[in-house]
Design a protein around this motif. Structure first.
Motif, PDB file in Angstrom:
ATOM      1  N   ASP A 290       0.811  -1.211   0.000  1.00 27.70           N
ATOM      2  CA  ASP A 290       0.000   0.000   0.000  1.00 27.70           C
ATOM      3  C   ASP A 290       0.846   1.263   0.000  1.00 27.70           C
ATOM      4  O   ASP A 290       0.638   2.185  -0.786  1.00 27.70           O
ATOM      5  CB  ASP A 290      -0.866   0.007   1.255  1.00 27.70           C
ATOM      6  N   GLU A 291       1.819   1.274   0.876  1.00 26.23           N
ATOM      7  CA  GLU A 291       2.706   2.440   0.971  1.00 26.23           C
ATOM      8  C   GLU A 291       3.495   2.625  -0.324  1.00 26.23           C
ATOM      9  O   GLU A 291       3.637   3.743  -0.823  1.00 26.23           O
ATOM     10  CB  GLU A 291       3.696   2.260   2.136  1.00 26.23           C
TER      11      GLU A 291
ATOM     12  N   SER B 294       2.631   1.634  -3.284  1.00 21.02           N
ATOM     13  CA  SER B 294       1.725   2.039  -4.360  1.00 21.02           C
ATOM     14  C   SER B 294       1.517   3.542  -4.373  1.00 21.02           C
ATOM     15  O   SER B 294       1.476   4.169  -5.428  1.00 21.02           O
ATOM     16  CB  SER B 294       0.368   1.349  -4.209  1.00 21.02           C
ATOM     17  N   LYS B 295       1.394   4.133  -3.181  1.00 22.22           N
ATOM     18  CA  LYS B 295       1.197   5.578  -3.103  1.00 22.22           C
ATOM     19  C   LYS B 295       2.380   6.323  -3.701  1.00 22.22           C
ATOM     20  O   LYS B 295       2.220   7.305  -4.417  1.00 22.22           O
ATOM     21  CB  LYS B 295       1.008   6.017  -1.649  1.00 22.22           C
ATOM     22  N   VAL B 296       3.564   5.838  -3.395  1.00 26.92           N
ATOM     23  CA  VAL B 296       4.766   6.489  -3.930  1.00 26.92           C
ATOM     24  C   VAL B 296       4.802   6.335  -5.452  1.00 26.92           C
ATOM     25  O   VAL B 296       5.114   7.271  -6.182  1.00 26.92           O
ATOM     26  CB  VAL B 296       6.043   5.908  -3.279  1.00 26.92           C
TER      27      VAL B 296
ATOM     28  N   VAL C 137       2.279   6.073  -7.478  1.00 23.94           N
ATOM     29  CA  VAL C 137       1.304   7.002  -8.065  1.00 23.94           C
ATOM     30  C   VAL C 137       1.896   8.407  -8.137  1.00 23.94           C
ATOM     31  O   VAL C 137       1.801   9.096  -9.158  1.00 23.94           O
ATOM     32  CB  VAL C 137      -0.013   7.011  -7.256  1.00 23.94           C
ATOM     33  N   ALA C 138       2.556   8.835  -7.064  1.00 24.64           N
ATOM     34  CA  ALA C 138       3.150  10.177  -7.035  1.00 24.64           C
ATOM     35  C   ALA C 138       4.235  10.320  -8.104  1.00 24.64           C
ATOM     36  O   ALA C 138       4.302  11.330  -8.792  1.00 24.64           O
ATOM     37  CB  ALA C 138       3.739  10.450  -5.650  1.00 24.64           C
TER      38      ALA C 138
ATOM     39  N   THR D  14      -4.569   9.610  -3.453  1.00 24.74           N
ATOM     40  CA  THR D  14      -3.727   8.584  -2.837  1.00 24.74           C
ATOM     41  C   THR D  14      -2.399   9.133  -2.348  1.00 24.74           C
ATOM     42  O   THR D  14      -1.762   8.552  -1.496  1.00 24.74           O
ATOM     43  CB  THR D  14      -3.423   7.461  -3.848  1.00 24.74           C
ATOM     44  N   VAL D  15      -1.953  10.257  -2.936  1.00 28.63           N
ATOM     45  CA  VAL D  15      -0.665  10.799  -2.539  1.00 28.63           C
ATOM     46  C   VAL D  15      -0.775  11.577  -1.236  1.00 28.63           C
ATOM     47  O   VAL D  15       0.160  11.695  -0.471  1.00 28.63           O
ATOM     48  CB  VAL D  15      -0.106  11.738  -3.640  1.00 28.63           C
TER      49      VAL D  15
ATOM     50  N   ASP E 100      -1.652  12.472   2.451  1.00 27.24           N
ATOM     51  CA  ASP E 100      -1.750  11.723   3.692  1.00 27.24           C
ATOM     52  C   ASP E 100      -3.173  11.877   4.228  1.00 27.24           C
ATOM     53  O   ASP E 100      -3.623  12.972   4.498  1.00 27.24           O
ATOM     54  CB  ASP E 100      -0.743  12.301   4.680  1.00 27.24           C
ATOM     55  N   GLU E 101      -3.871  10.762   4.364  1.00 26.75           N
ATOM     56  CA  GLU E 101      -5.285  10.822   4.744  1.00 26.75           C
ATOM     57  C   GLU E 101      -5.488  11.618   6.031  1.00 26.75           C
ATOM     58  O   GLU E 101      -6.456  12.337   6.189  1.00 26.75           O
ATOM     59  CB  GLU E 101      -5.868   9.413   4.947  1.00 26.75           C
TER      60      GLU E 101
ATOM     61  N   GLN F 128     -12.654  14.917   0.489  1.00 28.50           N
ATOM     62  CA  GLN F 128     -11.974  13.956  -0.368  1.00 28.50           C
ATOM     63  C   GLN F 128     -12.599  13.818  -1.738  1.00 28.50           C
ATOM     64  O   GLN F 128     -11.896  13.677  -2.715  1.00 28.50           O
ATOM     65  CB  GLN F 128     -11.931  12.596   0.317  1.00 28.50           C
TER      66      GLN F 128
END
Ligand SMILES: [Mg+2]
Length: 410
Positions: free
Chosen positions: A260-261, A263-265, A267-268, A387-388, A390-391, A399
């Motif tokens: 998960d972590e 994947s976020k990177v 995407v960015a 996703t980038v 921080d929730e 959102q």
């Protein structure tokens, strides 16, 4: 044949120096350019001479840099100014020659052979002019080929000129580590080390066939470089070479612990690639993902795409799949690089495929252009996929308003 006169001009501490021109109060202080202070994970992007002397390094987390250098002043980056200064530097070089080849924002080769003047005199003139007109300093190497000119610009800095001639290169260049040579990366210099070759002089003294046997074609070039036989030309200022690949990588301050972590990177990173592809008018025909784990081992995965694309969402999706298909998570991840490969220009006819939704692709493409124009106007951070972000930092109920470039058809 008469020797060429080639200069390599390198602006010293470029980002930090531009900041000092913009804000003269920063002069004479320890200054670093870094991610904004609010971002806990900001890192140092560039530093001034004083900050460097205090032990501040590029890529270092901001808190650590502050610890090493108590009175460090950290300013956010202003890339638009850096590229403006880069253009102004070129304007000065253009007074001497049309053969100007940039190497990044702050370095250029100049072929000034046709000036008919001594290379050192021209270099001195450029050095003084840059200082007077722009308030920046450059170090310039003067030599009879590009590789030695580049080495020369590193010999003395800041604000200096060094000349490497056919007469003195054995004294000046040969004692330097082989890794100082252009295109002698970490892996290559490790291979050379294993053969007992640590200096440029040692590399030069080996037989060409031995080096070629160890390093292939690149070995042949390096052997020529070491012997002062580089004859590559300085490109004309109007020359444009389309990029062969467009990539973006990051070393994470804290290791990534799960899919998960990571994947976020991804995407960015892909976001920037989509932007650059559209700017260049290129389409990605494939995607590659390089993973560096916490033990510094590299893994490289790549795949071809059925349909070439400029869509960051598509690129991210493919890169994420490469990760989940290949990486076994025995170790945490330290760094990731996503690269668009097998680039094609927009004009190239795309293969038609009945089952492929061209309309959707066209919509995606148009959305991409809209996003790019917003980024051009308001800066790159204006739009980020949810996703980038921080929730925990997202204001509640906001959102659904966030634009999701390229991730809409997930
Ligand atoms: Mg520089």
């Amino acid at each position: 044949m008469k020797d060429r006169v080639i200069l390599h001009s390198d602006a010293n501490c470029f980002y930090a120096s531009c900041e000092m021109v913009l804000n003269p109060e920063l002069r004479g202080k320890a200054v670093a350019v870094g991610g904004s202070q609010e971002e806990r994970h900001g890192i140092i992007l560039a530093k001034s001479e004083l900050a460097k002397r205090a032990g501040v390094k590029t890529g270092m987390p901001l808190w650590e840099a502050k610890q090493r250098c108590k009175d460090l002043i950290i300013v956010p980056p202003h890339f638009e100014y850096y590229s403006k200064f880069s253009r102004l530097l070129r304007k000065i070089y253009e007074r001497y020659t049309d053969y100007i080849e940039p190497f990044g924002l702050d370095e250029c080769w100049l072929d000034v052979t046709s000036c008919g003047e001594d290379g050192y005199i021209i270099a001195e003139e450029i050095r003084k002019t840059v200082k007077e007109e722009l308030g920046l300093t450059v170090s310039i190497g003067v030599s009879f080929n590009k590789v030695f000119a580049k080495l020369g610009s590193d010999l003395k800095k800041p604000d200096a000129v060094s000349v490497i001639t056919r007469e003195n290169f054995k004294d000046l260049v040969w004692p330097l580590p082989a890794s100082d040579l252009l295109y002698c990366g970490r892996q290559t210099s490790r291979t050379l080390q294993e053969c007992g070759i640590s200096t440029i002089g040692r590399l030069a003294s080996m037989s060409e066939s031995f080096i070629r046997g160890k390093l292939g074609k690149n070995g042949h070039s390096l052997w020529l470089f070491a012997n002062g036989l580089d004859n590559s030309r300085v490109a004309h200022k109007d020359h444009y070479e389309p990029p062969k690949s467009i990539g973006h990588g990051i070393t994470c301050v804290e290791n990534l612990e799960n899919h998960d972590e990571a994947s976020k990177v991804i995407v960015a990173l892909s976001l920037d690639i989509g932007y650059k592809l559209r700017k260049e008018g290129m389409y990605a025909g494939g995607v590659s993902l390089v993973v560096k784990d916490e033990g510094f081992t590299h893994y490289s995965y790549q795949t071809r795409l059925e349909h070439s694309t400029q869509d960051e969402g598509e690129i991210a999706k493919v890169a994420i799949k490469l990760l989940s298909d290949n990486y076994n998570w025995r170790y945490q991840i330290r760094a990731l690089t996503v690269t668009a490969i097998y680039l094609e220009s927009s004009q190239a006819p795309t293969q038609s495929d009945m089952f492929y939704d061209y309309e959707k692709e066209e919509k995606q493409r148009r959305l991409g252009s809209v996003i790019d124009s917003i980024k051009d106007t308001y800066g790159k951070k204006a739009i980020l996929p949810a996703t980038v972000l921080d929730e925990r930092k997202m204001p509640k109920g906001k959102q659904e308003d966030t634009v999701l470039p390229g991730m809409m058809h997930k």
